[in-house]
Write an enzyme that holds these catalytic residues in place. Structure first.
Site, short mmCIF file in Angstrom:
data_model
loop_
_atom_site.label_atom_id
_atom_site.label_comp_id
_atom_site.label_asym_id
_atom_site.label_seq_id
_atom_site.Cartn_x
_atom_site.Cartn_y
_atom_site.Cartn_z
N LYS A 22 101.82 23.36 -52.59
CA LYS A 22 100.59 23.33 -51.43
C LYS A 22 100.83 23.15 -50.18
O LYS A 22 100.53 23.74 -49.39
CB LYS A 22 99.40 22.65 -52.19
CG LYS A 22 98.09 22.94 -51.71
CD LYS A 22 97.04 21.80 -52.11
CE LYS A 22 96.61 22.04 -53.40
NZ LYS A 22 95.49 22.87 -53.43
N ARG A 92 94.18 16.27 -51.39
CA ARG A 92 94.61 16.97 -52.82
C ARG A 92 96.05 16.80 -53.25
O ARG A 92 96.69 16.69 -52.36
CB ARG A 92 94.45 18.68 -52.63
CG ARG A 92 93.08 19.05 -52.27
CD ARG A 92 93.23 20.65 -51.88
NE ARG A 92 91.97 20.90 -51.16
CZ ARG A 92 91.19 21.72 -51.13
NH1 ARG A 92 91.35 22.35 -52.46
NH2 ARG A 92 90.11 22.05 -50.62
N GLY A 101 96.54 21.41 -65.07
CA GLY A 101 95.90 20.51 -65.68
C GLY A 101 95.84 18.95 -64.60
O GLY A 101 94.89 18.26 -65.26
N MET A 103 95.73 18.82 -61.22
CA MET A 103 95.50 19.07 -59.85
C MET A 103 94.26 18.06 -59.57
O MET A 103 93.21 18.29 -60.13
CB MET A 103 95.30 20.21 -59.30
CG MET A 103 96.44 20.99 -59.53
SD MET A 103 97.90 20.41 -58.49
CE MET A 103 97.50 21.15 -56.90
N ARG A 336 99.33 30.89 -52.83
CA ARG A 336 100.35 30.63 -53.68
C ARG A 336 100.67 31.90 -54.41
O ARG A 336 99.85 32.84 -54.44
CB ARG A 336 100.12 29.54 -54.73
CG ARG A 336 98.95 29.85 -55.58
CD ARG A 336 98.55 28.64 -56.41
NE ARG A 336 97.31 28.73 -57.11
CZ ARG A 336 96.68 27.64 -57.94
NH1 ARG A 336 97.11 26.87 -57.84
NH2 ARG A 336 95.25 28.18 -58.11
N HIS A 454 115.42 31.10 -93.72
CA HIS A 454 115.29 32.62 -94.19
C HIS A 454 113.91 33.32 -93.61
O HIS A 454 114.05 34.40 -93.22
CB HIS A 454 115.21 32.81 -95.75
CG HIS A 454 115.29 33.86 -96.31
ND1 HIS A 454 113.93 34.46 -96.83
CD2 HIS A 454 116.05 34.83 -96.67
CE1 HIS A 454 114.17 35.85 -97.25
NE2 HIS A 454 115.39 35.88 -97.00
N ARG A 560 123.32 42.63 -92.56
CA ARG A 560 123.16 41.79 -93.33
C ARG A 560 123.40 42.46 -94.85
O ARG A 560 122.25 42.69 -95.32
CB ARG A 560 122.59 40.74 -93.41
CG ARG A 560 122.66 39.74 -92.21
CD ARG A 560 121.43 38.64 -92.16
NE ARG A 560 121.66 37.34 -91.50
CZ ARG A 560 121.06 37.32 -89.87
NH1 ARG A 560 120.23 38.30 -89.64
NH2 ARG A 560 121.25 36.36 -89.56
N ARG A 616 128.38 43.55 -92.29
CA ARG A 616 129.02 42.26 -92.81
C ARG A 616 128.94 42.33 -94.13
O ARG A 616 128.17 42.80 -94.86
CB ARG A 616 128.14 40.91 -92.48
CG ARG A 616 128.73 39.57 -92.83
CD ARG A 616 127.92 38.52 -92.69
NE ARG A 616 126.75 38.43 -93.03
CZ ARG A 616 125.64 37.62 -92.85
NH1 ARG A 616 126.12 36.68 -91.66
NH2 ARG A 616 124.53 37.26 -93.41
N SER A 762 132.83 37.92 -84.37
CA SER A 762 131.36 38.15 -83.77
C SER A 762 130.70 36.47 -84.13
O SER A 762 130.83 36.19 -85.16
CB SER A 762 130.77 38.92 -84.85
OG SER A 762 129.38 38.96 -84.54
N GLY A 764 128.87 33.75 -85.26
CA GLY A 764 127.78 33.48 -85.96
C GLY A 764 127.17 32.16 -85.73
O GLY A 764 127.35 30.97 -86.10
N THR A 765 126.43 32.18 -84.58
CA THR A 765 125.96 30.77 -83.98
C THR A 765 125.00 29.86 -84.68
O THR A 765 124.87 28.55 -84.51
CB THR A 765 125.63 30.98 -82.72
OG1 THR A 765 124.63 32.06 -82.37
CG2 THR A 765 126.52 31.18 -81.69
N ASN A 766 124.28 30.48 -85.72
CA ASN A 766 123.54 29.68 -86.77
C ASN A 766 124.37 28.75 -87.53
O ASN A 766 124.05 27.76 -87.65
CB ASN A 766 122.75 30.91 -87.67
CG ASN A 766 121.95 31.86 -86.85
OD1 ASN A 766 121.50 31.56 -85.89
ND2 ASN A 766 121.73 32.92 -87.67
N ASP A 767 125.25 29.53 -88.26
CA ASP A 767 125.84 28.58 -88.79
C ASP A 767 127.13 27.54 -88.14
O ASP A 767 127.26 26.46 -88.40
CB ASP A 767 126.81 29.60 -89.93
CG ASP A 767 126.24 29.68 -91.30
OD1 ASP A 767 125.70 28.76 -92.01
OD2 ASP A 767 126.12 30.75 -91.81
N CYS A 829 126.12 37.28 -82.89
CA CYS A 829 125.06 37.91 -83.82
C CYS A 829 124.17 36.71 -84.36
O CYS A 829 123.21 37.09 -85.12
CB CYS A 829 125.69 38.83 -84.78
SG CYS A 829 126.35 37.70 -86.25
N TYR A 849 129.29 41.66 -75.82
CA TYR A 849 127.69 41.93 -76.40
C TYR A 849 126.80 40.87 -77.29
O TYR A 849 127.58 39.72 -77.41
CB TYR A 849 127.82 43.06 -77.36
CG TYR A 849 128.30 42.90 -78.76
CD1 TYR A 849 127.31 42.41 -79.96
CD2 TYR A 849 129.56 43.10 -78.94
CE1 TYR A 849 127.86 42.21 -81.08
CE2 TYR A 849 130.19 42.72 -80.43
CZ TYR A 849 129.38 42.23 -81.44
OH TYR A 849 129.78 41.91 -82.57
#
Ligand code: PEP
Ligand code: MG
Length: 878
Positions: A22, A92, A101, A103, A336, A454, A560, A616, A762, A764-767, A829, A849
């Protein structure tokens, strides 16, 4: 000496960290010559100093502020606290990032029993002067002593009732004076002290209250939710008052340079005559549309249009402007970048490019990927949502909104859906067996499981709303009840879910579809010209792939195959394959499955139409497919002609203590090579069939859960032999690749060896996240919230990649992989492939990718383009 106070003409819009958003904009508007009432800003540094000194406003800051008050008195020709011509000010808060929330605003500061008379003399308006004074007592009481506003409002309503008034405007000066006495008494009873008459005391208390508000609980929560740094602090803006409540040539309002809901390039807003700032927001009186101002005050309206045009051109974005008109004179109090819907954000950004105001890159950078989610899914009708009550909150596992009747198992869900009901499947957790029930439901709610459970993964793939890990509810799947702290629900009861916030509502809330129209396609065209990362889709069926292609997928990054094994016609053969005690017996089951898989793959290849399709080979623990109940065992015994006891024993033998670390992934092929060979044959034979239809095919065969060169080398040899046999027989050779998933830490650190045997990696960033942290994918939500609350982790590492740990392993794998195999293709993936922050990281690593569920593809494409633009911008800086 440090400078803690800046007059408006000393600042600029670039100084938002020091002056707050502001303050920086007030300075900027002052400098470009707009009619801004004079004032100054006490910096965020002063706020930090105040907090460092245990809530003490140092003498240096106070003295500096007093110098600026004197300048302000000279500028306005008024005196603070004066009984003849008083200077009144607004105080202000203003943080570097907008925090609605928090201000705090105090208007009319400087009024007391004497100066109110001065104001009356100057304005010749007793009524508005006493109105100002009572407003000041109310706001000061609220901000400084947290006396709830409704207590003042109640006193006002009581007075109106006594006097038989309906409107505030009916109150006379004497009525306001009467109310002021009541307010003062209220103030004394709530705060234990007299209302301060000394303006300097009023000022000091107000400034410290604004600084204190930085640490109040709602501000702390807001910052946590919006990832705003706690250390930034808030600035305080002190500005001379102008009065919109001095008759019918005065007023106040809010204007947007374009429509914030649609983005249309039309001036938009509302105003109230004879009113002060908060009246417009408070909703006590209904404001007029801004266009009516043209009829009542055409000159002011024209001036406001000119200001709006100038501000938009200056900031090169849609502006939200607050203004006040005092006796026909226009003042601008704030500008703003205006908040807007996702649809408006796209339309405004593209229009600004068409108007030659910003570049295509600017337009792409302005898109908030989280907001785009809104556009791709239905949402709740806002009015109905306002009246709905939240039953519980779980993890926002798959975005969108849904409303329907609850069922507690897949079978009941399917039956109800076939009756035409909208079904919400409610489970403690889902398993692959629930797939049909999930497909037939409009949404899924689970009590357990995290963001990569899952339920979450499958729901995202299907584009269905899902709230997972909602442990505030107890689900009894046998009794078919759902219990929360406040209610017990039964089968068939209605529930509504918001998969973007995790909220669960007891009511039936109507939905509204959002149309992606307007300039979306054009923007996405620019995104494609800009991004370097290819975006593929995780698709297990032709239908998933069609949705993915519709959203712009450039191939399949993960199919899968196990998700295909659960259909009713296949499960007996899958079970037969698992419990087979000899290779011959297993081969019989596999031959049935092969025919079915060929149909599956052909369907996907046909839709992919030459785009790469990464399939896979079977990954999950085999026992997931086995019958669980005695009835299921008896049924299977009959289907395959084996004694039930024998099957029961085999099921028992196959059970594992840690199935996620057990006999799964490529380990299955080490023990039963014929499973992967069957799948590879099905892939290649269906590829040949599609090729014969005249459609190009490009399969990539992916081996999961590889930890060592030796595993992939052995499996690759077996697969290649099976494939060569087919090519020899068909007298045809088609291109295909064999590669691995990289999802085990050991694979990352030995990636140089593995890359010698693989054509692609590829991630598998989950596991990989599960195994790097040692956090169970399915249970970590039970404690991860505490890790985030206590700042041990900044975010859920299953949602956004942990760059320090998991990311370092990915980096190692990329470097080592390239070392021995420069033509190695690399992508991601895991679920992180659809997360904007992770996409930026993968872009920097130079991966080719990312792959994600169909509905996240537009977000992934925009995030990929933003990552390219950021990289270019950083190069320019260097
Ligand atoms: C992964 O582990 O990141 C992955 C994509 O495989 P899944 O989620 O099927 O284990
Ligand atoms: Mg995996």
């Amino acid at each position: 000496m440090r400078k803690f106070v800046y007059h408006f003409n000393e600042g600029s819009k670039e100084m938002k960290y020091l002056l707050g958003g502001k303050g920086a904009n007030l300075a900027e508007m002052t400098n470009i010559g707009l009619p801004v009432p004079p004032g100054f800003t006490i910096t965020t540094e002063a706020c930090k100093d105040y907090n460092e000194h245990h809530q003490y406003l140092s003498d240096d800051i106070y003295t500096e502020m007093m110098t600026h008050m004197e300048i302000l008195e000279q500028e306005t020709g008024k005196k603070f606290g004066d009984a003849e011509n008083p200077l009144l000010i607004s105080v202000r808060s203003g943080a570097p990032f907008s925090m609605p929330g928090m201000m705090d605003t105090i208007l009319n500061l400087g009024l007391n029993d004497q100066s109110v008379q001065g104001l009356e003399r100057v304005t010749q308006d007793a009524r508005s002067s006493y109105d100002c004074y009572r407003r000041f007592i109310q706001m000061f009481g609220d901000v400084v002593f947290r006396i709830p506003g409704y207590r003042f409002e109640q006193a006002l309503s009581d007075l109106k009732e006594r006097k038989n008034y309906t409107l505030d405007t009916e109150l006379t000066a004497a009525d306001w004076q009467e109310l002021i006495a009541v307010y003062k008494a209220l103030y004394v009873s709530a705060s234990g002290r007299e209302f301060p008459q000394n303006p300097l005391e009023q000022l000091r208390l107000s400034i410290t209250a604004v600084f204190d508000s930085w640490e109040n609980p709602r501000a702390v929560v807001y910052r946590r939710l919006h990832h705003i740094d706690n250390q930034l602090g808030t600035a305080v803006n002190i500005q001379s008052m102008v009065f919109g409540n001095t008759g019918d040539t005065s007023g106040t309002g809010i204007a947007f340079t374009r429509n914030p809901s649609t983005g249309d390039n039309v001036f938009f807003g509302e105003y109230l005559l004879n009113a002060q700032g908060e009246d417009v927001v408070a909703g006590i009186r209904t404001p007029e549309p801004i266009s009516h101002l043209e009829d009542t005050m055409p000159d002011v309206y024209q001036q406001l249009l000119d200001v709006a045009a100038l501000l938009e051109l200056h900031y090169l974005d849609m502006q939200d402007i607050e203004f006040t008109i005092e006796k026909g004179e226009l003042f601008v109090l704030q500008t703003r970048n205006g908040k807007r819907t996702a649809q408006a954000a796209i339309n405004i950004a593209v229009d600004l490019v068409h108007e030659g105001k910003i570049s295509k890159d600017d337009a792409i950078m302005r898109i908030d990927t989280a907001q785009i989610d809104q556009l791709l899914h239905p949402s709740f009708d806002e009015t109905s949502l306002a009246n709905a009550s939240v039953l519980a909150t779980g993890l926002p596992a798959s975005p969108g909104a849904a409303t329907g009747q609850i069922y507690f198992n897949a079978e009941d869900a399917v039956t109800a859906a076939e009756r035409g009901e909208k079904v919400i499947l409610v489970r403690n957790e889902t398993s692959p067996e629930d797939i049909e029930g999930m497909a037939k439901s409009v949404a899924i709610l689970t009590a357990h499981g995290g963001m990569t459970s899952h339920a979450a993964v499958v729901a995202r793939g299907m584009g269905k709303c899902c709230v997972a890990g909602c442990d505030a509810i107890a689900i009894d799947e046998t009794k078919k009840t759902l219990q929360s702290a406040t209610a017990t629900l039964h089968e068939g009861d209605f529930l509504s879910l918001n998969g973007s916030t995790g909220n669960v509502y007891v009511d039936q809330i109507p939905l509204v579809e959002t149309e992606i129209g307007g300039h979306f396609e054009e923007l996405m065209g620019w995104v494609n010209e800009t991004k370097k990362l290819v975006v593929r889709v995780n698709a297990d069926s032709p239908n998933d792939l069609e949705v993915g292609l519709h959203f712009g997928a450039e191939g399949v990054g993960l199919c899968r195959t196990e998700h295909m094994f659960f259909q009713e016609d296949r499960i007996p053969y899958v079970r037969q394959m698992i419990i087979a005690e000899s290779k011959e017996e297993r081969l019989i089951a596999l031959s049935h499955l092969k025919a079915m898989q060929k149909t599956d793959f052909a369907g996907i290849f046909r839709v992919a139409n030459g785009k790469p399709v990464n399939i896979r080979l079977l990954d999950p623990p085999l026992h997931e497919f086995l019958p669980k109940t005695d009835a299921d065992i008896a049924k299977l015994a009959q289907e395959i002609g084996k004694p039930a006891d024998e099957i029961k024993q085999r099921v028992h033998d196959l059970a594992e203590t840690n199935p996620m670390l057990g006999h799964r992934g490529c380990r299955l092929a080490i023990t039963f090579p014929e499973i992967y060979m069957m799948q590879a044959e099905a892939i290649i034979e269906s590829a040949i069939a599609i090729h014969d239809e005249g459609i190009a095919v490009y399969p990539e065969i992916m081996v999961p859960l590889v930890a060592s060169r030796e595993e992939i080398a052995l499996i690759k040899k077996q697969l290649k032999e099976a494939i060569q046999t087919i090519f020899r027989k068909e007298q045809l050779v088609l291109p295909f690749d064999i590669g691995t998933m990289i999802e085990i830490p050991r694979a990352c650190v030995t990636a140089d060896e593995i890359a010698e045997e693989a054509q692609f990696f590829s991630f598998g960033t989950n596991d990989l996240t599960q195994l790097t942290f040692g956090f169970s994918r399915d249970d970590a939500n039970k404690f991860l919230y505490a890790y985030q609350e206590q700042k041990i982790l900044p975010t859920d590492p299953f949602q956004s990649i942990d760059q320090k740990g998991v990311g370092a392993l990915v980096t190692t794998a990329v470097q080592r992989g390239r070392m021995t195999n420069p033509s190695l293709k690399m992508g991601v993936c895991g679920e992180h492939g659809g997360d904007p922050a992770s996409i930026q990281f993968f872009h920097k690593l130079g991966l080719q990718y990312v792959s994600c569920s169909p509905y996240r593809i537009p977000i992934a494409r925009i995030a990929a383009a933003q990552a390219s633009i950021l990289e270019e911008q950083q190069k320019v800086k260097i």
